[in-house]
Motif scaffolding. Structure first.
Motif, PDB file in Angstrom:
ATOM      1  N   MET A  61       0.869  -1.164   0.000  1.00 24.94           N
ATOM      2  CA  MET A  61       0.000   0.000   0.000  1.00 24.94           C
ATOM      3  C   MET A  61       0.904   1.212   0.000  1.00 24.94           C
ATOM      4  O   MET A  61       1.812   1.314   0.820  1.00 24.94           O
ATOM      5  CB  MET A  61      -0.884  -0.020   1.232  1.00 24.94           C
ATOM      6  N   ASP A  87     -10.438   1.924   1.832  1.00 23.34           N
ATOM      7  CA  ASP A  87     -10.295   3.210   2.508  1.00 23.34           C
ATOM      8  C   ASP A  87      -8.829   3.423   2.868  1.00 23.34           C
ATOM      9  O   ASP A  87      -8.140   2.468   3.248  1.00 23.34           O
ATOM     10  CB  ASP A  87     -11.084   3.196   3.825  1.00 23.34           C
ATOM     11  N   HIS A  88      -8.393   4.673   2.788  1.00 21.73           N
ATOM     12  CA  HIS A  88      -7.063   5.009   3.279  1.00 21.73           C
ATOM     13  C   HIS A  88      -7.150   6.342   3.993  1.00 21.73           C
ATOM     14  O   HIS A  88      -8.103   7.090   3.822  1.00 21.73           O
ATOM     15  CB  HIS A  88      -6.055   5.110   2.131  1.00 21.73           C
ATOM     16  N   GLU A  89      -6.123   6.619   4.788  1.00 23.04           N
ATOM     17  CA  GLU A  89      -6.070   7.917   5.437  1.00 23.04           C
ATOM     18  C   GLU A  89      -4.658   8.462   5.327  1.00 23.04           C
ATOM     19  O   GLU A  89      -3.709   7.725   5.037  1.00 23.04           O
ATOM     20  CB  GLU A  89      -6.498   7.804   6.905  1.00 23.04           C
ATOM     21  N   CYS A 143      -0.579   6.255   6.660  1.00 20.53           N
ATOM     22  CA  CYS A 143      -1.925   5.705   6.821  1.00 20.53           C
ATOM     23  C   CYS A 143      -1.853   4.766   8.014  1.00 20.53           C
ATOM     24  O   CYS A 143      -1.085   3.809   8.018  1.00 20.53           O
ATOM     25  CB  CYS A 143      -2.357   4.954   5.564  1.00 20.53           C
ATOM     26  N   ILE A 145      -4.406   3.019   9.386  1.00 18.57           N
ATOM     27  CA  ILE A 145      -5.379   1.931   9.428  1.00 18.57           C
ATOM     28  C   ILE A 145      -4.559   0.648   9.636  1.00 18.57           C
ATOM     29  O   ILE A 145      -3.547   0.449   8.955  1.00 18.57           O
ATOM     30  CB  ILE A 145      -6.204   1.882   8.120  1.00 18.57           C
ATOM     31  N   HIS A 148      -1.763  -1.073   7.275  1.00 17.02           N
ATOM     32  CA  HIS A 148      -1.413  -0.271   6.099  1.00 17.02           C
ATOM     33  C   HIS A 148       0.002   0.312   6.195  1.00 17.02           C
ATOM     34  O   HIS A 148       0.745   0.292   5.217  1.00 17.02           O
ATOM     35  CB  HIS A 148      -2.435   0.852   5.883  1.00 17.02           C
ATOM     36  N   MET A 153       2.701   2.118   3.700  1.00 19.60           N
ATOM     37  CA  MET A 153       1.958   3.339   3.461  1.00 19.60           C
ATOM     38  C   MET A 153       2.437   4.501   4.327  1.00 19.60           C
ATOM     39  O   MET A 153       1.786   4.870   5.311  1.00 19.60           O
ATOM     40  CB  MET A 153       0.467   3.065   3.675  1.00 19.60           C
TER      41      MET A 153
END
Ligand SMILES: [Cu+2]
Length: 160
Positions: A61, A87-89, A143, A145, A148, A153
């Motif tokens: 990711m 979903d990602h943040e 990210c 999450i 991730h 990420m």
């Protein structure tokens, strides 16, 4: 972890997030709060636009780009484009703060953010976040999450 398992976990997260959002926040904060890595931006003031793409590729990711140079005092308007299936943040902080935060999220996967330094973006959507980098140093966007960050990420922000 397979994508199917990730989707199942994500569904559970979204379901309980609705419940969590109804409760009172246990972490009040001011939106002008100055941090070690700067402060929330003022969307009415000039900002440099920086597009950042999020995606999953071959079990990884990723953010693209994964490195950003900023002049101290500069405002950045992050345009965060989720080209993935999940979903990602993006959470802007010090690397240390992001590690702590990631551990908290592993313990409470239902945790949702309502912080000016973070934004969550659904698949095929775009979000924006304006941040004012008032201090020099090396910071991070990540990210958080669960799983991730470990899948790659994160990116580095260098403020000079
Ligand atoms: Cu993610």
């Amino acid at each position: 972890m397979t994508y199917r398992a990730l989707f199942a976990a994500l569904g559970a997260t979204l379901f309980s997030a609705g419940v969590a959002l109804a409760g009172p926040s246990d972490k009040p904060h001011s939106h002008d709060e100055e941090t070690a890595y700067g402060k929330p931006g003022d969307p009415k003031k000039p900002a440099r636009l920086v597009p950042i793409t999020m995606r999953e590729v071959d079990g990884k990711m990723l953010f693209f780009p994964d490195k950003l140079q900023v002049r101290r005092g500069e405002q950045i308007r992050f345009r965060v484009i989720n080209n993935g299936e999940l979903d990602h943040e993006i959470v802007i902080a010090t690397a240390e703060e992001n590690r702590k935060h990631a551990l908290e999220m592993e313990k409470n996967p239902d945790m949702e953010h309502d912080d000016p330094n973070a934004i969550r973006v659904a698949p095929k959507k775009t979000g924006e976040l304006v941040w004012h980098f008032t201090k020099a140093g090396e910071f991070e966007y990540a990210c958080l999450i669960p799983g991730h960050f470990q899948a790659g990420m994160y990116g580095k922000i260098i403020v000079k």
